[in-house]
Each structure stands twice: as structure tokens, then as C-alpha cells.
Scaffold this motif. Sequence first.
Motif, short mmCIF file in Angstrom:
data_model
loop_
_atom_site.label_atom_id
_atom_site.label_comp_id
_atom_site.label_asym_id
_atom_site.label_seq_id
_atom_site.Cartn_x
_atom_site.Cartn_y
_atom_site.Cartn_z
N ALA A 1 0.82 -1.20 0.00
CA ALA A 1 0.00 0.00 0.00
C ALA A 1 0.86 1.26 0.00
O ALA A 1 0.45 2.30 -0.53
N GLN A 2 2.07 1.17 0.58
CA GLN A 2 2.95 2.34 0.63
C GLN A 2 3.46 2.74 -0.74
O GLN A 2 3.93 3.86 -0.93
N LEU A 3 3.42 1.82 -1.70
CA LEU A 3 3.95 2.10 -3.03
C LEU A 3 2.94 2.77 -3.96
O LEU A 3 3.31 3.31 -5.00
N GLU A 4 1.67 2.73 -3.60
CA GLU A 4 0.64 3.29 -4.48
C GLU A 4 0.86 4.79 -4.65
O GLU A 4 1.05 5.53 -3.70
N HIS B 1 5.39 3.32 -8.99
CA HIS B 1 4.05 2.82 -9.33
C HIS B 1 3.64 3.26 -10.73
O HIS B 1 2.96 2.52 -11.46
N VAL B 2 4.08 4.45 -11.13
CA VAL B 2 3.79 4.94 -12.49
C VAL B 2 4.40 3.98 -13.51
O VAL B 2 3.76 3.61 -14.51
N PHE B 3 5.65 3.59 -13.26
CA PHE B 3 6.31 2.62 -14.14
C PHE B 3 5.53 1.31 -14.18
O PHE B 3 5.29 0.73 -15.25
N ALA B 4 5.15 0.79 -13.02
CA ALA B 4 4.47 -0.50 -12.94
C ALA B 4 3.12 -0.45 -13.66
O ALA B 4 2.72 -1.43 -14.31
N GLN B 5 2.42 0.66 -13.57
CA GLN B 5 1.13 0.79 -14.28
C GLN B 5 1.34 0.71 -15.79
O GLN B 5 0.57 0.05 -16.50
N ARG B 6 2.38 1.37 -16.26
CA ARG B 6 2.65 1.33 -17.71
C ARG B 6 3.03 -0.09 -18.14
O ARG B 6 2.58 -0.57 -19.18
N LEU B 7 3.84 -0.75 -17.35
CA LEU B 7 4.22 -2.13 -17.67
C LEU B 7 3.00 -3.04 -17.66
O LEU B 7 2.84 -3.89 -18.55
N ALA B 8 2.13 -2.87 -16.67
CA ALA B 8 0.93 -3.70 -16.59
C ALA B 8 0.03 -3.50 -17.80
O ALA B 8 -0.57 -4.46 -18.31
N GLU B 9 -0.06 -2.27 -18.27
CA GLU B 9 -0.86 -2.00 -19.48
C GLU B 9 -0.31 -2.76 -20.68
O GLU B 9 -1.07 -3.33 -21.47
N ARG C 1 -5.91 -8.45 -17.33
CA ARG C 1 -5.70 -7.23 -16.57
C ARG C 1 -5.15 -7.59 -15.18
O ARG C 1 -5.73 -8.42 -14.48
N LEU C 2 -4.04 -6.97 -14.79
CA LEU C 2 -3.45 -7.25 -13.49
C LEU C 2 -4.17 -6.46 -12.40
O LEU C 2 -4.50 -5.29 -12.58
N ALA C 3 -4.41 -7.13 -11.28
CA ALA C 3 -5.09 -6.50 -10.15
C ALA C 3 -4.21 -5.41 -9.54
O ALA C 3 -2.99 -5.40 -9.74
N PRO C 4 -4.80 -4.47 -8.79
CA PRO C 4 -4.00 -3.40 -8.17
C PRO C 4 -2.84 -3.91 -7.33
O PRO C 4 -1.76 -3.32 -7.33
N GLY C 5 -3.06 -5.01 -6.62
CA GLY C 5 -1.98 -5.56 -5.82
C GLY C 5 -0.82 -6.03 -6.67
O GLY C 5 0.35 -5.87 -6.30
N GLU C 6 -1.11 -6.63 -7.83
CA GLU C 6 -0.05 -7.08 -8.73
C GLU C 6 0.73 -5.91 -9.31
O GLU C 6 1.95 -5.99 -9.52
N VAL C 7 0.02 -4.82 -9.60
CA VAL C 7 0.69 -3.64 -10.16
C VAL C 7 1.68 -3.07 -9.14
O VAL C 7 2.83 -2.76 -9.46
N CYS C 8 1.23 -2.95 -7.88
CA CYS C 8 2.13 -2.44 -6.84
C CYS C 8 3.29 -3.41 -6.60
O CYS C 8 4.41 -3.00 -6.30
N TYR C 9 3.01 -4.70 -6.74
CA TYR C 9 4.08 -5.70 -6.61
C TYR C 9 5.16 -5.45 -7.66
O TYR C 9 6.36 -5.51 -7.37
#
Length: 633
Positions: A222-225, A230-238, A247-255
Amino acid sequence: MMQRPAVILHQLETSLSVAPEQLARLLGVGQRTVANEITSLNQLLEGAAQVRLVNGRYRLRVLDTLSFEESRRQITGIRDSFNDPEHRVAHILAQLVLSPVPVRIETLARGMNVGRTTVNADVAVLRRLLVPLQVQVEGRPHVGLRLVGEELAIRLAVLRHAYRQAYGSYPLGSALLDVLDETCVQYDFDEAVAMEVSRWLTVALDRRLAGNELVELTGNLAQLEGTEAHVFAQRLAERVEAVTGERLAPGEVCYLAIPASGRRTPVNLGLPSAQGVGEQTRLLVAAMFARISETLEIEVQPGDLLPEFSQHVGFMVNRIRFGLGVDTEADIPELRESFPLAVRMAEVAADVVAEHTGLRMDDSELSLTATYFQVFLNNSEQLRRRPFRIGIHTRRGPAAASLLKGQLDRALSVPTEYLPVSSAADAVEKRVDLVVTSPGSSLESTLPTIELSPLFDRGELINRLSRMHFPDFGPLLGDANGGSMLVLLLAADRVVSLPAGCGHDEAATRLASHLADLGEVDAAFVETMRERLAVTEPVLIGDRLAFPHASSPGIQAVSCALGLVPAAGDRPSSAVFLMAVPEKDNYDDQILIRTYEELIRVGTTPHLINQLCTITSYADLLGLLDDLRDQGN
């Protein structure tokens, strides 16, 4: 443990073609090593198959199917690796992570060709290994073993201890490797970070497919959101979704943000910086500088590097929290030899990190943090020190003055300003630090003065200047090894033999009284030292060298004394170096910094502290410190 040829072969069979940089990231090596491994693999496959580089990608061509199958079994078979207990423990953890059902001890024993007793001993080792992550190995008779713990903790366990055994040949696929490469390039991640992200992505995809998805944001995730990582991880998840349709869940994106959150501070952050450094990180950095000021009495001036250092601290905390390693170019012994004070400052910072977060910095993190502090020390010296002013007095005309100036420029490594002076009064009015006269000059000045011919020994000049006192400038040492600060600060009457068994507090009080008897400090300083010792212990460098220091309004110049305490009973001989300094606005704290550096070099080097504690004369001290300088310690 699966060897590199087996990993390469499996990846080629499952992905059909692989780029050299993707194999490098998968193996955790450079592309030159990959090329060497391909050569070795082709030798193993001789006559059966061949790996070729075609259009920038490695491809496998099978020449003889039957021969290839035999070669493949030999290359990918696990042989002799289970003789190593560490391999067995990692293998057990990998099996528990990969299996959807409990794993029986008999199955593990058969797979490793060992007995039940060996497996039970290895499981006991594994249990201890997983304690810091709060992951347990649960076992039920006739059912088997399984891992119990939070999903994030289980993933960290396999990433830290068994990634190669569990996922060394996982077919991530060229399409996913391509989007990973593109995203890492977009955010200016170097090869090491890209390799780490690929490991985390591999684990994420496999665990998700096995029904172990990180859905919710809990704890550290939760601290990474909302962070830059997190911006990088969101782009990678997309981009992963565009390839897989999932679609990766929010927890997976923060992971997936975790390896990005722990990267080394890049030259170009490449990420949105609107949010900047979090409040907790800012408070942690402020606490570091406050503790350094409190314990070492040194005011660090990070200047424009403060944002970068704060980013480093934030990344460092995440690296430690999530078990991410960091490579450094120098180890602690090397840094301690070259930059002793910077390492000491990093150690103080490490104490602050431990107190605020409960996390411990390892030597790699300590080394990287020390390099920042050395940069701060260098910048502080450049910012605070004005140019050294030299007044030149010669009756031989401008040419002789210019020749002297040229020679002095080559000898000195500090910024220097040259001023012509016509008389002693003119030198005082121009506030020069040193008067240089040519032979035959009749100028007499109360300022530090030296007579030089147009051609002089530059090395000897440096030695002489290092022993001169410049009241408004401090010591003139070109660098940390340009001369001994202790030689500059001490004299024969400042080296004091103390009673055997004398403690640090008593030693500091006796030395303060000795300086008062010499007229170097007043009674107020002696009382200040007593009051300070009642509140705090003097700084201890190593086990046998104490460094008490304090300031007092009545002190006009730095004054020091060295106390030598003989051995008594089971207590070894020791030394105490007392420094009395004016209030901070009235002296150059480079004196304190250089003194710290030299004392740390002596106090943390066994043979040097032994020599220091057993000297019998001031001449012995001079010899020891000259040896220290000559050795470049």
C-alpha cells in the motif's frame, strides 16, 4: 541448480527465438558472457543441433532428432547438484512454491536421491531461513509439506532464495520480454534493474496463473501506491495486458513497482517528480543529518544534491525492506581507507535507519551511502573555503613576481589569490594569509612569511606550509594525504602521559586542565568539558582511541592535546585526543574534518593504534604520522 546451457536451451525451445539482451537479463550476466555460453552450448550439441544468431536473435536448429534428445537429457539433467546442502534447501523451497498440493517428504527424497533424514534436516534449515519473512513450512503426517504465509512474503522468499531453481527456465516469451524492454528503456532503467524486473514479472505471472494473485493493497504494498515506481508499474501492466489479454489487479501492479522502487538513483530519473520524496523519507534524511551534527559535530552541506540523496534513501529503504541487492564499485575496507570520515557518517546514518525503520543496512548499502557523504564533504570544503590569499613582495620587478606565482600555482592544489604587497601594513590591510618574499627582501611582518627563490623544491614547500598556522584560513593541506593534521595541531608539550587505567572522562578532564596550564584554554572551557562529559560519552574511534572535543566562547584558536594511557590489568593501552575549538562561526571546520579522518585511519588500523598507544616520545609520534602519510592510508 540448473546450469546456464540448460536455461538457454529451454528458453530457445519454448520461445523459439531470443534476443541476446533478453538472455543476458534472464541469466543475470552480460551479453559477452551469453555469447560464451552459446559457444559452450554448441559444443555440447555438436552434431545434434546448433544455436545461431539470425537477424539479432538466437535460434535453435535441430540437425539430428535422436542425437538432440540424448544431448538434451544430458544438458538439462540435474547431476551432482544435490550434494550441496544449499542446493537441496533451495530445491525444496522451489518445489513447495511450484506445487499446488502439499509435497511429501518421500517425494522430495526420491527427487534428490537422498534419505528422509537428510530431507528433514534440510527442511529445518529452510524453516530458519524463512523466519525473517514470517513464512512457515507446515507439515502434516501422510499429507506433506506446504508453505504458509502472506502471498507477498512467499514471493519474496522464492525471489531471494530459490528463483533459479523455481524459474530458471520459465518461458516468459519474446513478446513479454519485448514489452518489458520497451518499458524499461522508456523509464531510463539500466540493465541491472531490467533484469530484476523480469524476475519479479516471471514470479507474478506464474503465481497468478496458479491462483495466488495479489488482489488487495496491504502492508508494504500500500505504501507504493502513487509513487514514481508505481507509475512505471502501471505502464508495464498496461503493456502486459495488451500481450496476454489479462488485466493485473491493483496488488499485482504495486508488486511490480517493488523492483523499480529499490533501484539505484539514476542519473536521469525519467519519472514524474511532482510528488517527489515522501514525508517519511524527508524526516529520515533530516534525522540522519541531525544525528551526524550531534555526534560528530559536523554540519554536512548536501546543497543541490539533497533531492538526489533523499531519492537514494527512499530507494535504499525499499531495497532493504524487500530484499533487493545493490552492486557497488568499492567495498567498505577500501572506502574506510580512502574516506574514513564518510564511512563513519554512513555508519551513523545506518543507526538512524535502524531506529526509525527497524531495517539494517548491509555493507553494500553502507558503501553506497558513504560515497554520497564523501561528495557532501568535498562540496562543503569547496563552498566554505575562500581562496588562499598570498601576498608577494619582491624588489626584482613584475617578471620575478610572475615567476614566483607560476611556481606556487604548480605547488598548491587549493584555490589561490595572489596580491602584490609593498609593505607589512599593506599585507595586513589586504588580509593576506601568507607573505612570500624574494631573497634579499627587508620586509618584516607579523603574518606567516616564507622566503623563496624563483626556483624552489615544491614538495618541501608543501611540507613546510602544512606545518604553518594560518589564523584566518586553517590548515593548508592540498588533500587528505598532503600532510598530517595531527602534526600541525600537536607539539612536544601537548603529548601527555596519563595514569594507567585512566578512563576516557578522567583523561579528557586532565588534558583540558593541561591545556589551561599552558594558557591555551581558559577555565570556562575546562568546566564546559566537565559538563559535557557528564551528559555524553566522548566519541570512540575503534576500541582504544577516544576523541573528546568541545567549544567555548573564550577560545580564539584550535588547541589540542594527546593523552597516552598505559595498559592496566586486562585493559590494553589507549589514547585520548582532546580538541578545543572556537565557536563554529570563528574557525574552519575543515580542521575538524581532517582531524577526524586521520584519527579514524589510526584508530581503526590495529598496527597503527598499537604504535600510537606505545610511543615514548614526540619524535616517535612524528615518525608514526609521517609513515601514515607516506603509506597513503
